[in-house]
Design a protein around this motif. Structure first.
Motif, mmCIF file in Angstrom:
data_model
loop_
_atom_site.group_PDB
_atom_site.id
_atom_site.type_symbol
_atom_site.label_atom_id
_atom_site.label_comp_id
_atom_site.label_asym_id
_atom_site.label_seq_id
_atom_site.Cartn_x
_atom_site.Cartn_y
_atom_site.Cartn_z
ATOM 1 N N ASP A 1 -49.763 -122.185 -10.804
ATOM 2 C CA ASP A 1 -48.778 -122.637 -9.814
ATOM 3 C C ASP A 1 -49.305 -122.431 -8.395
ATOM 4 O O ASP A 1 -49.175 -123.302 -7.531
ATOM 5 C CB ASP A 1 -47.453 -121.887 -9.990
ATOM 6 N N TYR A 2 -49.897 -121.246 -8.164
ATOM 7 C CA TYR A 2 -50.439 -120.982 -6.833
ATOM 8 C C TYR A 2 -51.590 -121.935 -6.518
ATOM 9 O O TYR A 2 -51.762 -122.362 -5.361
ATOM 10 C CB TYR A 2 -50.907 -119.529 -6.729
ATOM 11 N N ALA A 3 -52.360 -122.290 -7.534
ATOM 12 C CA ALA A 3 -53.457 -123.238 -7.328
ATOM 13 C C ALA A 3 -52.912 -124.614 -6.968
ATOM 14 O O ALA A 3 -53.472 -125.329 -6.118
ATOM 15 C CB ALA A 3 -54.318 -123.320 -8.583
ATOM 16 N N THR A 4 -51.789 -124.998 -7.591
ATOM 17 C CA THR A 4 -51.154 -126.289 -7.283
ATOM 18 C C THR A 4 -50.654 -126.310 -5.841
ATOM 19 O O THR A 4 -50.830 -127.304 -5.126
ATOM 20 C CB THR A 4 -49.976 -126.536 -8.246
ATOM 21 N N ILE A 5 -50.036 -125.216 -5.437
ATOM 22 C CA ILE A 5 -49.536 -125.126 -4.059
ATOM 23 C C ILE A 5 -50.707 -125.218 -3.078
ATOM 24 O O ILE A 5 -50.646 -125.933 -2.071
ATOM 25 C CB ILE A 5 -48.767 -123.801 -3.863
ATOM 26 N N GLN A 6 -51.793 -124.503 -3.395
ATOM 27 C CA GLN A 6 -52.963 -124.528 -2.524
ATOM 28 C C GLN A 6 -53.556 -125.928 -2.438
ATOM 29 O O GLN A 6 -53.981 -126.388 -1.369
ATOM 30 C CB GLN A 6 -54.010 -123.541 -3.054
ATOM 31 N N GLU A 7 -53.559 -126.613 -3.552
ATOM 32 C CA GLU A 7 -54.098 -127.977 -3.575
ATOM 33 C C GLU A 7 -53.259 -128.905 -2.696
ATOM 34 O O GLU A 7 -53.802 -129.737 -1.953
ATOM 35 C CB GLU A 7 -54.130 -128.499 -5.021
ATOM 36 N N ALA A 8 -51.931 -128.773 -2.775
ATOM 37 C CA ALA A 8 -51.045 -129.595 -1.945
ATOM 38 C C ALA A 8 -51.261 -129.290 -0.470
ATOM 39 O O ALA A 8 -51.321 -130.203 0.371
ATOM 40 C CB ALA A 8 -49.586 -129.354 -2.338
ATOM 41 N N GLU A 9 -51.385 -128.005 -0.150
ATOM 42 C CA GLU A 9 -51.581 -127.615 1.245
ATOM 43 C C GLU A 9 -52.928 -128.101 1.770
ATOM 44 O O GLU A 9 -53.040 -128.530 2.931
ATOM 45 C CB GLU A 9 -51.463 -126.096 1.379
ATOM 46 N N SER A 10 -53.963 -128.066 0.929
ATOM 47 C CA SER A 10 -55.286 -128.549 1.342
ATOM 48 C C SER A 10 -55.265 -130.047 1.586
ATOM 49 O O SER A 10 -55.854 -130.544 2.563
ATOM 50 C CB SER A 10 -56.330 -128.210 0.269
ATOM 51 N N GLU A 11 -54.578 -130.780 0.698
ATOM 52 C CA GLU A 11 -54.493 -132.233 0.899
ATOM 53 C C GLU A 11 -53.760 -132.554 2.191
ATOM 54 O O GLU A 11 -54.153 -133.459 2.933
ATOM 55 C CB GLU A 11 -53.813 -132.913 -0.283
ATOM 56 N N PHE A 12 -52.706 -131.803 2.464
ATOM 57 C CA PHE A 12 -51.983 -132.045 3.716
ATOM 58 C C PHE A 12 -52.894 -131.825 4.921
ATOM 59 O O PHE A 12 -52.925 -132.644 5.843
ATOM 60 C CB PHE A 12 -50.758 -131.133 3.811
ATOM 61 N N GLU A 13 -53.645 -130.733 4.926
ATOM 62 C CA GLU A 13 -54.528 -130.447 6.051
ATOM 63 C C GLU A 13 -55.582 -131.536 6.218
ATOM 64 O O GLU A 13 -55.958 -131.886 7.342
ATOM 65 C CB GLU A 13 -55.206 -129.083 5.854
ATOM 66 N N ASN A 14 -56.035 -132.096 5.105
ATOM 67 C CA ASN A 14 -57.087 -133.119 5.163
ATOM 68 C C ASN A 14 -56.590 -134.459 5.705
ATOM 69 O O ASN A 14 -57.349 -135.187 6.356
ATOM 70 C CB ASN A 14 -57.691 -133.332 3.776
ATOM 71 N N ILE A 15 -55.308 -134.802 5.436
ATOM 72 C CA ILE A 15 -54.842 -136.145 5.800
ATOM 73 C C ILE A 15 -53.691 -136.139 6.804
ATOM 74 O O ILE A 15 -53.129 -137.186 7.113
ATOM 75 C CB ILE A 15 -54.411 -136.938 4.543
ATOM 76 N N LYS A 16 -53.325 -134.973 7.329
ATOM 77 C CA LYS A 16 -52.126 -134.892 8.163
ATOM 78 C C LYS A 16 -52.186 -135.783 9.387
ATOM 79 O O LYS A 16 -51.155 -136.296 9.850
ATOM 80 C CB LYS A 16 -51.862 -133.437 8.585
ATOM 81 N N ASP A 17 -53.389 -136.014 9.927
ATOM 82 C CA ASP A 17 -53.493 -136.860 11.116
ATOM 83 C C ASP A 17 -53.170 -138.314 10.826
ATOM 84 O O ASP A 17 -52.867 -139.083 11.742
ATOM 85 C CB ASP A 17 -54.901 -136.752 11.715
ATOM 86 N N SER A 18 -53.218 -138.702 9.572
ATOM 87 C CA SER A 18 -52.903 -140.087 9.197
ATOM 88 C C SER A 18 -51.461 -140.261 8.747
ATOM 89 O O SER A 18 -51.036 -141.372 8.437
ATOM 90 C CB SER A 18 -53.840 -140.548 8.075
ATOM 91 N N LEU A 19 -50.703 -139.151 8.718
ATOM 92 C CA LEU A 19 -49.323 -139.208 8.255
ATOM 93 C C LEU A 19 -48.351 -139.186 9.444
ATOM 94 O O LEU A 19 -48.636 -138.558 10.465
ATOM 95 C CB LEU A 19 -49.014 -138.019 7.345
ATOM 96 N N PRO A 20 -47.201 -139.849 9.303
ATOM 97 C CA PRO A 20 -46.175 -139.823 10.371
ATOM 98 C C PRO A 20 -45.398 -138.512 10.346
ATOM 99 O O PRO A 20 -44.271 -138.430 9.849
ATOM 100 C CB PRO A 20 -45.282 -141.023 10.028
ATOM 101 N N ILE A 21 -45.998 -137.462 10.879
ATOM 102 C CA ILE A 21 -45.409 -136.121 10.904
ATOM 103 C C ILE A 21 -45.014 -135.790 12.340
ATOM 104 O O ILE A 21 -45.820 -135.952 13.260
ATOM 105 C CB ILE A 21 -46.414 -135.059 10.402
ATOM 106 N N PRO A 22 -43.807 -135.331 12.569
ATOM 107 C CA PRO A 22 -43.392 -134.995 13.946
ATOM 108 C C PRO A 22 -44.181 -133.812 14.497
ATOM 109 O O PRO A 22 -44.485 -132.868 13.766
ATOM 110 C CB PRO A 22 -41.908 -134.658 13.805
ATOM 111 N N SER A 23 -44.487 -133.871 15.775
ATOM 112 C CA SER A 23 -45.249 -132.796 16.411
ATOM 113 C C SER A 23 -44.492 -132.158 17.573
ATOM 114 O O SER A 23 -45.022 -131.273 18.246
ATOM 115 C CB SER A 23 -46.584 -133.341 16.925
#
Length: 845
Positions: free
Chosen positions: A292-314
């Motif tokens: 489970d912790y590995a899954t969470i880490q994987e999701a967080e890593s993917e977010f960090e890798n593509i966050k600049d391409s996502l419509p996320i409020p800053s």
């Protein structure tokens, strides 16, 4: 017949209370998106009928209870083109209640709303859409994002090893003790689920060393439970956190906010439990494992890798009256109110929705995604009874939590967190626009009858215009509007712009290219009409801004038109300023009537002792009459109010004394505003606060509840004396009596003068207040400890009753006015000792 004479008050309250309990069930249109302090559609439909129908229509014609316990009347009938030429203006659209209900009745509607989130919600509520295309596009959107994101919301059942869908991931805040540096996980309690008929109770072992902390119980959770795995005995309801403070294992108590600020750190959380659903549909808890912790880490890593391409409020969180709760916890940006897994999910949803070609359909899907934010984020708490997350806005405030719940917005269980659930609410709202209905609960059998109003609808064709701008400058020409029906802002009660930024920053990511309303970084706040000390908006700002709006309403309203609005606030200060704004704008107040507005178990009420009722205020453009004096006004009012009281008692047989007082107060304001500003006392112009004090004394005489105490006796004592004479009352009735005294229930509670639950507030007797009065005397009875007149009388009574020396206090306090108060208390308590102590001469000691 006047509009207010056509109001079926008892029936309105019956329907409004049902609606307030479950708006989505009774009126789905009001669940399309979160908005604060929505008023019941029932009230506004009834108000619309009372306003628009001719003088031959009476209250029973609009809505009446039948002998079988059901209801009948115009309320359930399509009005056809009867009102098609009537133009209704709402200068404060908010949740859209006026627009929707008057649109249903066939009138032409005009709306103004400065806040883009409210404007957008009203716009999409009325915009028409092809429901088949809407559902088809939603299914494609959800399928695509699920295929991409399901892997991040999957866990394995430890009993079977099968993959299961995560419903909720529970987190707890961790902080280091300021005294010993121990890392502490904050637990308000160790309960995960309450015992139900079909499911066991679930607790979480208090022992950090236990390797299997999830414990199922086949009984209700008790004060002492024992972990079957490690043998630890503990009280599951006794956590290490409460009221903003946590305690480490060494007994050091720390303030959460202070700890964060001293360490200059943001809140950090660890996952401690997962609530999931097996392929067979069974719901279970587990502790997160390595996978489970590995899954969470994987999701967080993917977010960090593509966050600049996502419509996320800053956007940064601005310092404000309500946002201060967030910045005090060192939250800096709105994006920090969500986990990285949530940011990834909502970012991908908003990115995928942009591929929908039909702009209108796309906008409805964006609205659904925004609505889902209500149940997803770090401000959501866990509900152990229902095993679901709670609404971010349990109150009209931001409330940081130490155990946030990360829901799975893509789940297939269609629970309250699911995007699918929020889409269904949007779908049902639009279906309701096409085929409106009323649900009628029989007062005798409890059965509910769903009645479709044939050929009625909420249509774009009857929306003349909907402006996203301040209503301090209206675009309509003079005398072009038949009625103004609205629900103005509640002084400082709800800080709409600060709260709605939570949604705005996300909506902006999807809408800023197409709508200028979403170009600003945050919701515009400069002209928002509220009282807000943090932004420098004083009482005078509120009065002058609201007067600007009402003056514009006065300009565009036809000479024979009428303005009607609801107002809801617990503080009399707020009532005096809104009445001031009405009068300053040229209107004459003609009447006021109380109606149900909130369910009695609403957390905004039960936790904060707020009022459950609104007051309907009626005003027109009647010309000001010649000057008068306050004494003349008082004399005229007494006999006039006696006649009105008799009439109202006949019309509304179940009318409480407090409700009648509200009605009479409205009539008093009619006479005051009719002469305003030419009302004088001893040559000086009389302000609204002085007028309210005067009319209150007249009303009390009319209602035979006047205490007739000297005017020098303080207002809290006067209010307590009148309360004592009346006897116990429900919270709302007591609050209505206090309204015109510029007081509310909390003022009496602060002085330990009232006690009891909401359904039975009672005056506190002298013996129960002695310690409190003693504490005041120990602080010299000055400042916040200043003695009330009732404190002096009750303390003297206590000394006399217990054979103690009263000389010192009699010498300092005794005067004719205090003696009158003592005589009054002797009379209402039937205890002569109140009077006897005041009759003592100092020589007796």
């Amino acid at each position: 017949m006047e509009t207010w004479d056509k109001l079926p008050l008892e029936a309105i309250d019956w329907f409004a209370e049902r609606e307030a309990i479950n708006r989505n069930y009774y009126r789905p249109i009001y669940s399309i998106h979160k908005w604060w302090a929505r008023r019941p559609g029932t009230t506004f439909r009834t108000l619309g009928l009372a306003t628009l129908t001719d003088d031959n229509v009476e209250a029973d014609d609009i809505l009446r209870e039948t002998s079988s316990g059901s209801f009948d009347g115009l309320f359930f009938q399509n009005q056809g083109d009867r009102f098609e030429d009537e133009v209704i203006l709402d200068p404060f659209v908010g949740g859209g209640t006026t627009l929707f209900e008057l649109n249903r009745l066939g009138a032409q509607t005009i709306g103004y709303e400065l806040n883009p989130v409210a404007w957008w919600t009203a716009k999409k509520s009325i915009d028409e859409v092809d429901l088949d295309k809407l559902r088809s596009e939603f299914n494609r959107l959800l399928d695509d994002v699920r295929k991409d994101m399901d892997r991040f919301y999957t866990t394995k059942d430890p009993d079977t090893g099968r993959e299961c869908e995560i419903l909720y991931s529970l987190q707890t805040q961790k902080l280091n003790c300021l005294s010993c540096d121990e890392t502490v996980h904050l637990f308000p309690r160790y309960e995960l689920g309450q015992k139900k008929k079909t499911s066991p109770a679930v607790i979480y072992c208090k022992n950090d060393e236990c390797d299997n902390r999830i414990e199922y119980l086949n009984h209700k959770i008790g004060e002492s439970e024992t972990c079957s795995n490690c043998g630890k005995e503990f009280n599951p309801s006794d956590g290490n956190y409460g009221y903003g403070k946590f305690t480490c294992s060494n007994g050091h108590k720390n303030d959460v906010k202070e700890t964060l600020q001293r360490n200059n750190s943001k809140p950090e959380f660890d996952y401690f439990a997962i609530y999931y659903r097996t392929p067979s549909g069974k719901k279970k808890f587990k502790e997160p494992d390595e996978e489970d912790y590995a899954t969470i880490q994987e999701a967080e890593s993917e977010f960090e890798n593509i966050k600049d391409s996502l419509p996320i409020p800053s956007q940064k969180i601005p310092e404000g009256d309500k946002t201060r709760a967030l910045t005090n916890y060192n939250y800096e940006r709105y994006s920090e109110l969500f986990t990285k897994r949530h940011l990834l999910t909502f970012g991908k949803l908003l990115k995928r929705v942009q591929k929908v070609e039909n702009p209108n359909v796309r906008e409805f899907l964006i609205t659904s995604i925004s609505a889902a934010l209500t149940r997803n984020g770090k401000l959501c708490k866990w509900n152990t009874g229902r095993k679901t997350s709670l609404n971010v806005f349990q109150r009209h405030a931001y409330i940081p939590v130490v155990q946030p719940v990360e829901g799975n917005p893509l789940n297939r269980a269609q629970n309250i967190t699911a995007l699918e659930n929020h889409f269904e609410k949007v779908y049902d709202a639009k279906d309701y626009c096409d085929r409106p209905f009323e649900k009628v609960k029989n007062t005798q059998t409890g059965d509910i009858d769903k009645r479709h109003i044939q050929n009625e609808s909420i249509s774009e064709d009857r929306l003349v215009s909907l402006h996203s701008k301040t209503s301090e400058r209206l675009e309509e020409p003079d005398e072009s509007v038949d009625y103004v029906i609205t629900d103005p802002p509640y002084y400082d009660n709800v800080q709409y712009s600060e709260l709605s930024d939570y949604f705005y920053v996300w909506l902006r990511e999807a809408l800023k290219e197409d709508y200028k309303e979403f170009e600003p970084e945050l919701v515009p706040k400069a002209r928002e009409i509220v009282a807000n000390s943090k932004s420098g908006k004083s009482e005078q700002f509120f009065i002058s801004s609201l007067s600007n709006v009402f003056s514009e309403c006065h300009r565009v309203l036809k000479d024979d038109g009428e303005m009607v609005f609801t107002y809801h606030h617990n503080e009399n200060e707020a009532w005096s300023v809104i009445l001031q704004a009405i009068i300053d704008s040229g209107f004459t107040v003609t009447a006021a009537y109380p109606v149900q507005s909130e369910r009695s178990n609403n957390p905004h009420i039960t936790n904060l002792d707020n009022a459950e009722y609104d007051i309907l205020i009626f005003a027109n453009k009647e010309d000001t009459e010649n000057e008068t004096t306050l004494d003349e006004l008082r004399q005229d009012l007494f006999f006039e109010l006696q006649n009105i009281a008799d009439t109202e008692r006949k019309r509304h047989q179940s009318l409480s004394l407090a409700d009648l007082g509200v009605i009479l107060r409205g009539k008093c304001m009619y006479y005051y505003s009719k002469h305003y500003p030419h009302v004088y006392s001893e040559g000086e112009q009389v302000g609204i606060d002085e007028a309210l004090d005067t009319v209150d004394s007249v009303i009390e005489q009319v209602l035979e509840s006047s205490v007739n105490l000297p005017s020098s006796i303080d207002s809290i004592t006067q209010a307590y004396a009148a309360f004592y004479r009346r006897g116990w009352e429900k919270f709302d009735d007591l609050n209505k009596h206090l309204l015109a005294k510029n007081l509310n229930v909390s003022d009496l509670e602060d002085e330990k003068l009232v006690k009891g639950p909401r359904d039975k507030k009672e005056p506190v007797i002298a013996d129960e207040r002695v310690n409190y009065i003693d504490s005041k005397l120990n602080n010299n009875g000055k400042g916040s400890d200043a003695l009330l007149d009732i404190d002096k009388v009750q303390y003297l009574y206590h000394l006399y009753k217990t054979d103690q020396n009263t000389t010192e206090y009699l010498k300092e306090w005794k005067n004719d006015d205090l003696q009158e108060l003592a005589e009054f208390m002797a009379d209402v308590t039937d205890d002569e000792r109140y009077e006897n102590v005041m009759e003592m001469s100092l020589s007796q000691f």
